[in-house]
Write an enzyme that holds these catalytic residues in place. Structure first.
Site, PDB file in Angstrom:
ATOM      1  CG  ASP B 267      -1.833   1.264   1.423  1.00  0.00           C
ATOM      2  OD1 ASP B 267      -2.700   1.474   0.442  1.00  0.00           O
ATOM      3  OD2 ASP B 267      -1.617   1.926   2.299  1.00  0.00           O
ATOM      4  CD  GLU B 304      -2.247   3.057  -3.376  1.00  0.00           C
ATOM      5  OE1 GLU B 304      -3.504   3.298  -3.340  1.00  0.00           O
ATOM      6  OE2 GLU B 304      -1.939   2.431  -2.221  1.00  0.00           O
TER       7      GLU B 304
END
Lengths: 544, 544
Positions: B267, B304
């Site tokens: 993330d 990400e």
């Protein structure tokens, strides 16, 4: 082509004389209106809004020497963040300077190859009695006879008052008025070149000084994303960062192009926090390479970096920033511990002769090992980097001046040990650097001094300094950094080099430097052919 | 060899069952004493001090299922920061889990080459009625028949309460108890492999959730050097960072080795602030490559990243971090604007069809241009990167759930437009990703929900959410993230895919996916042979 893809209308920030006119360029993205206020008659010249938060104007009302400020909206007028001159100090009006007016005589000057640099770090205010560029110029023959071919001038950006190491500079484009200003620096560089001496200028791109710092009034020069030892970080990758990067990049180009400086030494670049795809330093490198093509001259980029990370000096194709060279404090630390210096603070990581041998062999002492002082594994391996990519010294302004009392090696080590230390530096397969006065074992200390004009800040610095050294009260009281006495007592004593052991030391340094120049083994900096072996019993180093 | 050069005694943190004994490893560098407290009988097992701030113990008193906490000095006992199980939630005792006890049946499983991945993002709590791994397992046949070969599971690290997207997870090693815990996840991965489905696990290494966050009690897990949207940054390069890096690196290895996960999706890696010579991600890559040699399996690393910086996906030899692939939100943004979606916030940078064409051709829409939304030039060029290094989608949990009301594309775009958007994703020369339910145009929203047990925090989240959307009050009130209703109303409705237009959409998606698999032009991801041209008049894209 969309608007977003338009080429930016960036110009050099500040006021630039262009023939009979002056070009004004100001970044003030939040202002509703902006104007130049001429200090003499109080004339207001409105600036025209341009793209990306810039304001500009071409005018014949700003002339060489004109005093001016900028007015944003209806607020008080402020000095120009890209001022070239602050004749009345950091809070006063800016003055227009025509950087192209100087008549250069250095057309035949050749910047030496970096490998040949023998560097001498000096502080303008304390190097000579005059404490000016003129004062430096008068002593160039001393440096020539010593064998120096590059001086490194501690930062000259305008700072508050008349006494400062330079790291509180707050107008990166303005040369300190009490040093003789921009024209004085141009004259000094020209004189250096006439004597065969290159000029390295120390510049600070990691923070701006606290006093006279009006940057926040103009735009987001700072970001909350990162913290530095000096507060908020300069904004190199957040919203608005294009203009901040542009501001510093143009500053780099100015020194090379308009001041004929041969190299920049960029202060503490580890505190330049930038996660952009192209780091500010890599962008600077690219722009300086372009300038080199225009000028047909080499322009070197040297960094002070506390990260032992070859990324800074590796070529861009390997993901590096392409810096030409970097300081290695670790050589200093290992050398001083070897010489019997104390093992406190950052010295606590160093073990003496074995670490000195490692510095000779590997440049970085910590290149992946656990560092107790840093409490982490630290550093990368510099196997493929060349000798000229590292600059070594046995003392510099920091190791001397950040001591409570500012003692030089001359006070801390025996005469013979000082000679050994000089030998260690001048036989290393790296670029050697001396700190002013070291060559004659100057007896005066080099202390921390400031001359803030803001009384609160002055008191805060005074108290901060006291607190920092509270544990050392047995050694006496920290000198008051605000007094003129502390400054004056930090000056070199030019009568010394002709006297007794000072003369002996000077002769020793001169001969060592001459030897380094004469012997290919000492100046070819072939790291692969140099090997240092430590004999821990004898505390000696064998170079082969 | 000096002490500083000793090899570190690092083990996997936490409690690891090893035959009849358990190995305990805890990092608590500031503690004077440390002990395990067994919850059942209150036994105290003192830990032995090891190097670098670690404490360790080999004991037969900790068994599978034992509940325990750690005691530092004389303070209250706390859960294990590397707990594998929190049966009583984030504030309760940790429980010992033997990760090696599971009987795997996936010896013949072959992780597909990354280029073939067709990804399906799902949230365990709302994907099925049960809201557990078991609930996912029951629906695998649906995914197989759709043509999916990789599910991406939103974070499963233990979070407060039973309802959370997963980004408030605070025990990175513990699998959420209400999802079925570690053994449940192992069983799900095994079942997926039996069905030919790879498992991507979403992991959060850029921050730790606010509730149940006892990390500061243990050591300097955080640093003041950098700020993130979630407060202080995790400490990846400051003093003490070795242990913090080790903690997360071992976490990566655990998922691959002990859970047979096929890929990690990390993330918001732009918020991992690390100026070390080797970035945490590059170090992870190196360690995962080593593991791959041991396991003889490919383990993919997907990030990400909001930086449009090829450094993340370039190979280490070019200074890259070597990540296998990254999400590109910009494709989504360009696609949604093209489809007629609003142009507010981050969408304001996007121009529709011309930007969609640019995303097809160049992966990054902003690869050096000025971005008005970011107010700076942004991005690098991804010329040499392959198609599988980019993951595209027309919606994911963020674009849906970060809307005030959580509307999916099914509510915002016409039926035919949804089909066009699916076509855009599934014909792109990148890896396609669907968000759960998209394939049948699920009618339920996917809203923001939490179940903090700390009432102050719960209220702060509630108010924060209200404030965030205050400007949108005309559209109604933001749903209360704390209520069970908000969570339940975010669940997929499994009756829908058999019905009317939902069935039509499902058939359309299935056929599109089958087409992508059948046609080499669609799955070979040869970016050099694909060219998209925008026709702005017709608002169409011609692929050739």
């Amino acid at each position: 082509m969309t608007k977003a893809m338009l080429k930016q209308p960036y110009k050099r920030p500040g006021v630039t004389i262009n023939g009979a006119e002056a070009e004004v360029c100001l970044w003030a993205p939040l202002a509703k209106s902006a104007a130049v206020k001429l200090e003499s008659k109080g004339d207001i010249l409105p600036l025209e809004k341009a793209a990306y938060g810039y304001w500009q104007l071409t005018t014949d009302k700003l002339l060489e020497g004109s005093h001016y400020k900028f007015m944003l909206d209806d607020k008080d007028a402020l000095p120009d963040p890209a001022s070239l001159s602050q004749p009345d100090g950091v809070h006063g009006a800016s003055a227009v300077v025509n950087l192209n007016a100087f008549k250069w005589s250095d057309a035949n000057w050749q910047n030496p190859v970096l490998q040949d640099y023998i560097i001498y770090e000096l502080h303008t205010g304390t190097f000579s009695d005059a404490g000016t560029f003129e004062g430096i110029e008068e002593k160039l023959d001393h440096l020539v006879s010593l064998g120096i071919n590059a001086i490194e001038i501690m930062p000259v950006a305008q700072f508050p008052g008349e006494r400062n190491w330079g790291y509180d500079g707050v107008f990166p484009y303005a040369v300190q008025n009490s040093y003789d200003g921009a024209k004085g620096l141009q004259k000094l560089v020209d004189a250096c070149h006439a004597k065969g001496i290159a000029v390295i200028l120390d510049v600070v791109y990691n923070h701006l000084g606290p006093e006279g710092n009006y940057f926040n009034e103009y735009g987001p020069y700072f970001t909350d994303k990162y913290n530095t030892p000096w507060g908020k970080a300069l904004n190199f990758d957040d919203a608005g960062s294009d203009a901040v990067r542009h501001y510093f990049i143009e500053n780099v180009l100015m020194w090379f192009r308009d001041f004929h400086v041969d190299a920049l030494r960029m202060d503490a670049v580890h505190a330049i926090k930038d996660f952009s795809p192209v780091h500010l330093l890599a962008e600077i490198k690219g722009r300086v390479d372009e300038l080199s093509k225009e000028t047909s001259k080499p322009h070197y980029l040297i960094v002070e970096c506390d990260l032992n990370d070859v990324r800074y000096i590796n070529p861009p194709a390997q993901g590096g920033y392409g810096m030409d060279s970097q300081w290695i404090d670790e050589f200093n630390h290992a050398l001083r511990v070897t010489a019997g210096g104390e093992k406190t603070a950052y010295y606590s990581d160093f073990e003496g002769i074995s670490h000195l041998a490692k510095a000779y062999n590997d440049a970085y002492v910590y290149d992946g090992q656990y560092s107790p002082h840093r409490d982490k594994h630290f550093g990368s391996k510099a196997v493929d980097n060349t000798g000229e990519q590292f600059i070594v010294f046995s003392q510099n302004h920091d190791q001397v001046g950040n001591r409570m009392l500012g003692e030089r090696s001359s006070e801390l080590f025996s005469f013979e040990m000082q000679k050994l230390m000089a030998g260690a530096v001048l036989t290393a397969p790296f670029l050697p650097m001396l700190f002013m006065g070291e060559e004659w074992a100057e007896a005066n200390r080099f202390m921390y001094f400031v001359s803030h004009t803001d009384p609160e800040l002055a008191e805060a610095v005074r108290q901060g300094r006291k607190a920092e050294f509270a544990a050392f009260h047995a050694q006496g009281e920290a000198p008051d950094p605000m007094t003129e006495e502390t400054f004056n007592n930090s000056k070199l004593q030019w009568a010394l080099p002709a006297q007794g052991k000072h003369k002996l030391m000077l002769d020793f340094y001169s001969e060592l430097i001459a030897l380094r120049k004469a012997l290919p083994a000492l100046h070819q900096l072939n790291r692969k052919q140099t090997f240092a072996q430590a004999d821990e019993q004898q505390n000696t180093l064998i170079l082969s």
